[in-house]
Design a protein around this motif. Sequence first.
Motif, PDB file in Angstrom:
ATOM      1  N   THR A  44      19.898  39.521  60.034  1.00 55.26           N
ATOM      2  CA  THR A  44      19.594  40.364  61.182  1.00 55.26           C
ATOM      3  C   THR A  44      20.587  40.082  62.300  1.00 55.26           C
ATOM      4  O   THR A  44      21.078  38.963  62.447  1.00 55.26           O
ATOM      5  CB  THR A  44      18.163  40.112  61.694  1.00 55.26           C
ATOM      6  OG1 THR A  44      17.996  38.720  61.963  1.00 55.26           O
ATOM      7  CG2 THR A  44      17.132  40.554  60.671  1.00 55.26           C
ATOM      8  N   THR A  45      20.843  41.093  63.106  1.00 55.36           N
ATOM      9  CA  THR A  45      21.774  40.958  64.220  1.00 55.36           C
ATOM     10  C   THR A  45      21.143  41.497  65.490  1.00 55.36           C
ATOM     11  O   THR A  45      20.153  42.230  65.458  1.00 55.36           O
ATOM     12  CB  THR A  45      23.081  41.720  63.957  1.00 55.36           C
ATOM     13  OG1 THR A  45      22.779  43.133  63.837  1.00 55.36           O
ATOM     14  CG2 THR A  45      23.767  41.224  62.697  1.00 55.36           C
ATOM     15  N   THR A  91      27.920  41.814  69.060  1.00 56.13           N
ATOM     16  CA  THR A  91      26.912  41.887  67.998  1.00 56.13           C
ATOM     17  C   THR A  91      27.029  40.622  67.155  1.00 56.13           C
ATOM     18  O   THR A  91      28.082  40.353  66.564  1.00 56.13           O
ATOM     19  CB  THR A  91      27.105  43.130  67.125  1.00 56.13           C
ATOM     20  OG1 THR A  91      26.989  44.308  67.952  1.00 56.13           O
ATOM     21  CG2 THR A  91      26.058  43.193  66.021  1.00 56.13           C
ATOM     22  N   THR A  94      19.615  44.693  59.184  1.00 55.05           N
ATOM     23  CA  THR A  94      20.212  45.490  60.246  1.00 55.05           C
ATOM     24  C   THR A  94      19.825  44.951  61.608  1.00 55.05           C
ATOM     25  O   THR A  94      19.296  43.847  61.737  1.00 55.05           O
ATOM     26  CB  THR A  94      19.789  46.967  60.098  1.00 55.05           C
ATOM     27  OG1 THR A  94      18.372  47.047  60.055  1.00 55.05           O
ATOM     28  CG2 THR A  94      20.356  47.545  58.820  1.00 55.05           C
ATOM     29  N   SER A  95      20.056  45.766  62.631  1.00 60.47           N
ATOM     30  CA  SER A  95      19.956  45.288  64.009  1.00 60.47           C
ATOM     31  C   SER A  95      18.514  45.134  64.475  1.00 60.47           C
ATOM     32  O   SER A  95      17.649  45.968  64.191  1.00 60.47           O
ATOM     33  CB  SER A  95      20.694  46.259  64.931  1.00 60.47           C
ATOM     34  OG  SER A  95      20.519  45.890  66.284  1.00 60.47           O
ATOM     35  N   SER A 153      14.179  47.425  58.741  1.00 63.96           N
ATOM     36  CA  SER A 153      15.514  47.043  59.192  1.00 63.96           C
ATOM     37  C   SER A 153      15.750  45.555  58.991  1.00 63.96           C
ATOM     38  O   SER A 153      16.843  45.131  58.631  1.00 63.96           O
ATOM     39  CB  SER A 153      15.702  47.413  60.669  1.00 63.96           C
ATOM     40  OG  SER A 153      14.830  46.659  61.468  1.00 63.96           O
ATOM     41  N   ASP A 158      16.514  44.988  55.394  1.00 69.88           N
ATOM     42  CA  ASP A 158      17.831  45.490  55.021  1.00 69.88           C
ATOM     43  C   ASP A 158      18.952  44.734  55.705  1.00 69.88           C
ATOM     44  O   ASP A 158      20.125  44.963  55.420  1.00 69.88           O
ATOM     45  CB  ASP A 158      17.945  46.988  55.376  1.00 69.88           C
ATOM     46  CG  ASP A 158      16.981  47.828  54.547  1.00 69.88           C
ATOM     47  OD1 ASP A 158      16.555  47.332  53.482  1.00 69.88           O
ATOM     48  OD2 ASP A 158      16.649  48.944  54.973  1.00 69.88           O
TER      49      ASP A 158
END
Length: 318
Positions: free
Chosen positions: A7-8, A61, A160-161, A155, A158
């Motif tokens: 995660t980001t 990020t 993601t953000s 998310s 997966d």
Amino acid sequence: MVEANNTTVTLQVHRFTPRAERAERARGGSPFARKSSPFGGGSDSAARRRPRGKQWVQEYTIPARPEDTILDCLLTIKRTVDPTLAFRYSCGHGMCGSDAVAINGTPTLLCTASIRDWAKQPGALPQVDEEGFRHIGEDESMSDASSNSDATDASSADGTSLGVIELAPLPGFPPQRDLIADIDPMLNQIRKLTPYLQADGVLATTDEGKVNAFEYLQHPEQLAKYETLSNCIACGVCEGSCPVFAGGDAFIGPAALIWSSRFINDSRDTKAMERMDAIDTADGVAACQSVRACSRHCPRGIDVGEEMWQIVAKVRER
């Protein structure tokens, strides 16, 4: 358990680099120039002036977890991405108050703000509470999380953000560099109000003529009157939230009044009347508009707005 690199989070940092100061003219300025403003300020007024320089917003990020603090993220950026990024911190545990900034427009501490509570998805509208305040924090993030829980879970799975967080210097104070604000105006106002105990200096003695080690002993009721106020760490969050203080140097500020109230309510202090005289001015208690925005995010749990109302009432009733 989601790993940090799955995660980001994106930090949008309002950066600032001051312009180099020009050398003073050797022969001075115009003889007709006003040496000081009749509306007060002096060195404080100069300190409140916003310095000139380059301003821009930079995005970072980085891998992060929901439980990470925003200070953790900035330290990661500083150590691995951009060593030029400037911010201030010390203890990292919400005790020193040195890392106060505006997170999503709300003054608070970097070290106590978690990604889970402050990250927002792009395009999300700010929430307004029943009192009309724009509130971006734990309550809003929880409502966002409840409305977007499925999307967030997906998310995270997966990789993601987690969302976007906007960072800016503490409002109401001139920036020095990036997220570092000059809080000297606030500290100077506190110093003017003699923020230390002023007892009569007379040593109490026992019947045997010995020094009484308990001369300043207090009852629990006396301690309770100022104990909460003594938790103030002068972080500037209340002043960054105050629309009156942000308007210039026409208001001494809630932090200074809290420090003054702490000693006014201390039964050991003998200068209560002098302290109330010092804040009973146009730029003191009279300038407070009772907006109570100063109470919104005090990291030490002080109801600043209520304490301000109490000290205003005490000054007027004396």
